[in-house]
Design a protein around this motif. Structure first.
Motif, short mmCIF file in Angstrom:
data_model
loop_
_atom_site.label_atom_id
_atom_site.label_comp_id
_atom_site.label_asym_id
_atom_site.label_seq_id
_atom_site.Cartn_x
_atom_site.Cartn_y
_atom_site.Cartn_z
N ARG A 103 -16.80 14.11 6.82
CA ARG A 103 -16.16 14.10 5.09
C ARG A 103 -16.96 13.23 4.82
NH1 ARG A 103 -10.25 13.19 7.67
NH2 ARG A 103 -11.48 11.89 9.06
N ASN A 104 -16.86 13.85 3.33
CA ASN A 104 -17.95 12.36 2.17
C ASN A 104 -16.75 12.68 0.99
OD1 ASN A 104 -19.01 11.93 0.34
ND2 ASN A 104 -20.94 12.36 1.31
N GLU A 105 -16.15 11.98 1.84
CA GLU A 105 -14.39 11.22 0.16
C GLU A 105 -15.91 9.69 -0.34
OE1 GLU A 105 -11.65 9.94 2.87
OE2 GLU A 105 -11.73 11.69 4.31
N ALA A 106 -15.43 10.74 -1.35
CA ALA A 106 -15.78 9.29 -2.35
C ALA A 106 -14.67 8.41 -2.75
CB ALA A 106 -16.31 10.24 -4.26
N ASP A 107 -13.97 8.62 -2.25
CA ASP A 107 -13.45 7.51 -2.61
C ASP A 107 -13.21 5.93 -4.27
OD1 ASP A 107 -11.85 8.45 -0.74
OD2 ASP A 107 -12.54 6.98 1.24
N GLN A 108 -13.28 6.86 -5.00
CA GLN A 108 -12.65 5.89 -6.00
C GLN A 108 -12.20 5.60 -6.61
OE1 GLN A 108 -16.68 6.75 -7.24
NE2 GLN A 108 -16.42 4.87 -8.38
N VAL A 109 -12.00 4.33 -7.16
CA VAL A 109 -10.91 3.39 -7.34
C VAL A 109 -11.22 3.37 -9.49
CG1 VAL A 109 -12.00 1.01 -7.49
CG2 VAL A 109 -9.64 1.30 -6.77
N THR A 110 -9.67 3.12 -8.85
CA THR A 110 -9.31 3.12 -10.36
C THR A 110 -8.22 1.83 -11.04
OG1 THR A 110 -9.40 5.21 -11.41
CG2 THR A 110 -8.11 4.30 -12.35
N THR A 168 0.75 -1.18 0.02
CA THR A 168 -0.28 0.33 -0.09
C THR A 168 0.79 1.38 -0.31
OG1 THR A 168 -0.14 0.27 2.05
CG2 THR A 168 -1.42 -0.98 1.86
N PHE A 169 0.10 2.37 -0.79
CA PHE A 169 0.91 3.66 -0.64
C PHE A 169 0.58 4.50 -0.61
CE2 PHE A 169 -0.67 5.26 -4.36
CZ PHE A 169 -0.94 3.76 -5.02
N GLY A 170 0.69 5.95 0.48
CA GLY A 170 -0.21 7.05 0.57
C GLY A 170 -0.89 7.81 1.39
N GLU A 171 -0.48 9.18 1.52
CA GLU A 171 -0.89 9.02 2.79
C GLU A 171 -1.40 10.55 3.16
OE1 GLU A 171 2.58 8.85 3.65
OE2 GLU A 171 2.60 9.64 1.18
N SER A 172 -2.04 11.39 4.02
CA SER A 172 -3.38 11.91 3.78
C SER A 172 -3.80 12.72 2.63
CB SER A 172 -4.08 12.10 4.50
OG SER A 172 -4.76 11.26 5.50
N HIS A 173 -2.39 13.22 2.98
CA HIS A 173 -2.12 15.07 1.83
C HIS A 173 -0.77 14.82 0.69
CE1 HIS A 173 -3.67 17.17 5.43
NE2 HIS A 173 -4.22 16.71 4.47
N CYS A 174 -1.23 13.56 0.23
CA CYS A 174 -0.31 13.49 -0.80
C CYS A 174 -1.64 13.13 -2.14
CB CYS A 174 0.55 12.63 -1.23
SG CYS A 174 -0.57 10.84 -0.82
N LYS A 175 -1.37 12.62 -3.11
CA LYS A 175 -2.09 13.40 -4.57
C LYS A 175 -2.91 11.68 -4.51
CE LYS A 175 0.37 16.26 -7.21
NZ LYS A 175 1.29 16.13 -8.66
N GLY A 176 -2.59 10.71 -3.71
CA GLY A 176 -3.71 9.93 -3.70
C GLY A 176 -2.87 8.80 -2.94
N VAL A 177 -4.15 7.12 -2.32
CA VAL A 177 -3.90 7.26 -1.75
C VAL A 177 -3.88 5.58 -2.48
CG1 VAL A 177 -3.84 7.28 0.62
CG2 VAL A 177 -5.89 6.82 -0.77
N ASN A 214 -6.62 11.53 -3.27
CA ASN A 214 -7.37 12.20 -2.58
C ASN A 214 -7.72 13.71 -2.49
OD1 ASN A 214 -5.57 10.10 -0.54
ND2 ASN A 214 -4.26 11.98 -0.03
N LYS A 215 -9.49 14.21 -2.40
CA LYS A 215 -9.71 14.78 -2.73
C LYS A 215 -9.75 16.24 -2.27
CE LYS A 215 -12.59 12.57 -6.49
NZ LYS A 215 -13.70 11.74 -7.09
N ASP A 216 -10.50 15.75 -0.40
CA ASP A 216 -10.56 16.96 0.54
C ASP A 216 -9.69 17.01 1.55
OD1 ASP A 216 -11.98 17.79 2.44
OD2 ASP A 216 -13.35 16.34 3.39
#
Lengths: 359, 359, 359, 359
Positions: free
Chosen positions: B58-65, B13-22, B86-88
């Motif tokens: 927080r309404n994070e859509a969290d849409q996976v690609t 896994t990768f990613g933290e809250s304030h980067c481009k994505g997880v 990460n959007k929000d």
């Protein structure tokens, strides 16, 4: 997988009850550590059967030989192979098992998994496998003690229904634990535990128990985030010990019933660095040690081998009654104390080496 | 170490809250498995914040690609990369943390370990990291379901002081768990849990809880003896989830208080193969699945981020009072249900692939 | 296995030609390293197609994005995810392959192994997979340069039948290699190589070649004895690059024809420590760097995709004539120079981190 | 890292020249394989010193004991520990080395890496370490032979300047290789090689050589794409053998001088499946076996220990003249033949188990 533990301090154990010997290869031990067979023997002696009336009367000497990796009393940085010969082999005791899978033993699952089984039944699930762990753990402990002053102390905090009161984890020592044959440093409780175990033995039954363990002087920063959190690897290490059913760190299951405002450990200044006023976290935050004592508990089920007759079925599905003959401990918890300490040492050692690399 | 889990079914896994994505990279998924983004999205939606009044708004859509490894709806056997942008991002909420390590958070330990921290504080200890796990777990689940009929169902069995009664683990479904916002299939208990969580929220405080999980139709033979016992890897998997403090399988801690004659699970014949009459073992013997349901429980501490003011010290050691602003769940347990299921799926998947090799 | 390289500096690549993107996750990068996308882009630009008339005219921009692990231009110590979107997808070019396995390509073996194939044919065996390696290698190089002053320089020392003379490995630079489109620092040889490649292209044929590589300022002590010798991991790294057929270090195959008295590298004193007068060992002894330049060569076969018609059979065994349409390099060796450098960097980086732990 | 090889068939070797013994632990061997010590001894006898006038006259019996993992002649699926005691220890021979690092030996690099060295000098870089590999390889070979009919045959194809002509790789046998003491199946060449080695010995000098190896009946589909290509792991395996400087597969370095139209291996139908008309690929495409014979060559440098005096410096930097006393082979290549075969077996075995899982 399976018989190897660790990334940089890699321990591979081998052996089952009825082969020529059991042991371990320790790869990745730092060079120039003073090491003799006696350093290892001390913990092996605390693990071996026949120590008291509470344990089986098999008197296995379990003498360790260092086959490689040490010269003139110093580690070379190369693999350290450790061998303990098997002496006391009585395959006859196990004949019945070839037809009947013992309830709550590994006979059935090994047969299903491998299509073959050691004549001793559980093979690698036997308690003798833990000899390699304890031998390897003794090496890890020595390094951790000399390099960081880390102290690892485990003790029996419950046996059957008998529980020890709260003990001072800042002070408790191995010597205190060893004062009695049940390895509970609270003397009055210890006597009650011994009584309970003897009664179970007389009923041809067995008891379980709980082992508590504290690791002191662990530097902050050990443990890896995400999948290899310090508590996650401790949990794996403990649940990999035969007969374990549960693990908890810090507040544990009880913590799930607390409020955040009670459970949070406020920071303060201790010895010129940040510490915490309470330690519900058990010495870890976010999977990384915070410098406070690491405290955890491991639950052991009662020994599965009992003299009391049990109704079950054989491999063919035919109903039978089984009563173990052979020799067996009515309660393994006192002997599991050095195993818990050793597995904790292996976890901390691997994380210490990984973190040293980051300096 | 650290961000990768599994030997043959390897999840990074990768990613933290304030980067481009997880996200995650899943290496080792068998080829020719039908897979769409929607197969993954369903579990992500059960994990995301903003599902109800009990969780953060927080309404994070969290849409996976799915970035790679799948073509025309089939896996290729090559690494499957999964990305959730990460959007929000509101770094402003976290400014205070740059000076004050939040009690029972990972701010302090990350700073000590790395000498640097993400602006979001805990970085990888953030709940957003679990998105990658849930996405990967959904793939594992699909394979396990299609290949073995394995069903993994988790639910909230306690929230704060409110406990669910015993539920029928042979029958319980995800749909039942999802009937209410707290994911407890026992409706009356669920209402009490919701009440307790709302009260904690009103006090600007937080609650913990316990999640139970059952894995049904697991074939016997999964799990490796010694260090990688099935229960050991499950324990690691569960204790690697943020905020967990304990794990128990089968009889668990309670089992340590039983006698061997009660605790042993006698064999019988079920569906033409051996099964057990009771299941104190929790579906494993000697680290290997025995064909009975695998049943385990995981304890979660109360959420560390609370609105209630706490006395603590900043990184300099100066006394301060801290009251979290931002958004935070009063109880994460309902949202952690799919995380528990996903981690269980990752453990079973890896063991299934290892065992398939032995056939 | 497979898509992950490294023990402490762990690189996992993902992606095939016709999915959404290719990239890598780098886990284990030390924290607080300055890092921008541009640091990575420079090496990617040296690898990309369309750089000159010698390479395919696909103009793939190959722009890298850092998805995680870096904040404010500094690494956090957490996984660094790197993504390069796929832009130029023309699946139509590959239609023929669905029926005919291309000679000396991976179409047949992938089909046998996985029972499915990416529409682009070789899937992960495609050159695009190497984008992730080059991106990860650029990060490793940056750390090695800043921490140890390590310089890694590769160049084309033979293309088809054209060989470069001996070049001064103490002095050679990347800038010199980049002076011409074939990346041979010896200008006269370079022109002959270019001529040979253009002629091969005109014949709709292809050429192979040899890449030499030197690593300077490698501190003594890197590399692990036994299975993970420095030269062994370099050999694995090089033979893992598509189209490679051979590897040699120091004296290489030629060394097998020398006497011990010629081949031994006598010690002397250099810069206040021991060095060697000759360097037939190629900078390693017993699998461990000795402080001398590490020098090795990698052989690349001619490109398998050629316009010239070839007689072969289709998947059904029917005889067919195949002539590649599409776009393809007549010689990949110039573009493989940064790939060789990157893989060398990954090997050295992992060993450097392992050795740092021993200090 | 370091002393363990393999993912599912995991081999860990241990031991140096002057400790109690050398050996290996093999974890992951499939259960129910027939196995006796004699199955292993045969290959050990081909490796041991003192076989002929070409090798050192140390007559090391090198008798292997199976310590665990086998019962009643069948493997249990548990770790197989193998031990070969060290008998012939003459530390006196090595005294000089404590002050002088032998040129092109590992004395210097071990000292730098570990800050300590075995009294035997190179420690784990000693040829005795390969005993564990050969023992483990013999087990792998047995499984591969019984399960797939795989045959692995290596031979000396060059010694010093003497080269064997092309030999028929479809037919060559171990028995043919063993017909003479140099293990070259071409009798006339063998006599020339023997002559050359004896002459080198008389000059107190040493020779290198090249070992060719073919693996027949390897099923298509073994090997993993990307970093663990079959040729990449073979390259690692070969370059991990002491004294190796190069590896090539199929066309190798010569292939880099060919055109694509010559080098491509056209498909045809063979035995009801696809095969290739030529085999420049050496049995692999895209890192995966294609069913054709796997053919590769490994270059060995001349033995570094020579009786001829060499000018060098001691650890202090003082100029000295060194002439090895002790016993040493003038050419190790004949004895390295079973080591090459064993390492090839370990590589194929691991890939076979990994691929079996995909069925």
């Amino acid at each position: 997988m399976s018989s190897t533990f660790g990334t940089l301090f890699k321990v591979t154990t081998f052996g089952e009850s009825h082969c020529k010997g059991v042991g371990a290869v320790v790869d990745g031990c730092p060079p120039r550590l003073s090491l003799t067979a006696q350093d290892i023997q001390t913990q092996l002696d605390r693990r071996r059967p026949g120590q008291s009336e509470l344990t089986t009367d098999r008197n296995e000497a379990d003498q360790v030989t260092i086959l490689s990796g040490v010269e003139n009393g110093k580690t070379l940085g190369t693999p350290i192979a450790l061998l303990v010969p098997n002496k006391d082999q009585k395959p006859g005791d196990y004949k019945e098992m070839s037809k009947i899978p013992r309830p709550s033993h590994a006979d059935y699952t090994y047969q299903i998994k491998y299509g073959i089984r050691a004549s001793s039944g559980g093979g690698r699930s036997s308690a003798r496998e833990t000899i390699g762990r304890v031998a390897a753990g003794a090496i890890a402990e020595k390094y951790l003690k000399e390099t960081y002053g880390i102290e690892i102390v485990a003790w029996v905090s419950s046996a059957g229904m008998v529980n020890a009161p709260y003990l001072d984890i800042e002070q408790i020592t191995r010597k205190q634990a060893d004062k009695n044959i049940v390895r509970c440093p609270h003397e009055e409780t210890a006597q009650n535990m011994i009584q309970a175990i003897i009664e179970a033995k007389q009923r041809s039954d067995s008891l379980g128990g709980i082992i508590s363990c504290v690791c002191r002087n662990v530097p902050p920063g050990l443990g890896e985030p995400v999948f290899d959190k310090l508590e996650a690897k401790l949990a794996q290490a403990m649940l990999s010990i035969p007969a374990t059913k549960g693990f908890e760190i810090g507040s544990g299951f009880r913590g799930s019933r607390m409020c955040g405002s009670e459970h949070n450990d406020p920071f303060t200044v201790k010895n010129n660095r940040l510490g915490t006023l309470s330690n519900y976290s058990g010495g870890v935050q976010g999977g990384i040690s915070n410098g406070e004592p690491i405290i955890f508990r491991t639950a052991f089920k009662p020994v599965a081998t009992i003299g009391k007759p049990q109704k079950t079925v054989d491999f063919e599905g035919k109903e039978v009654e089984l009563a173990a003959k052979g020799r067996h401990d009515p309660c393994v918890v006192p002997r599991a104390v050095p195993i818990v300490e050793s597995m904790a040492a292996l976890v901390l050692m691997d994380f210490a080496l990984i973190q040293e690399m980051r300096r």
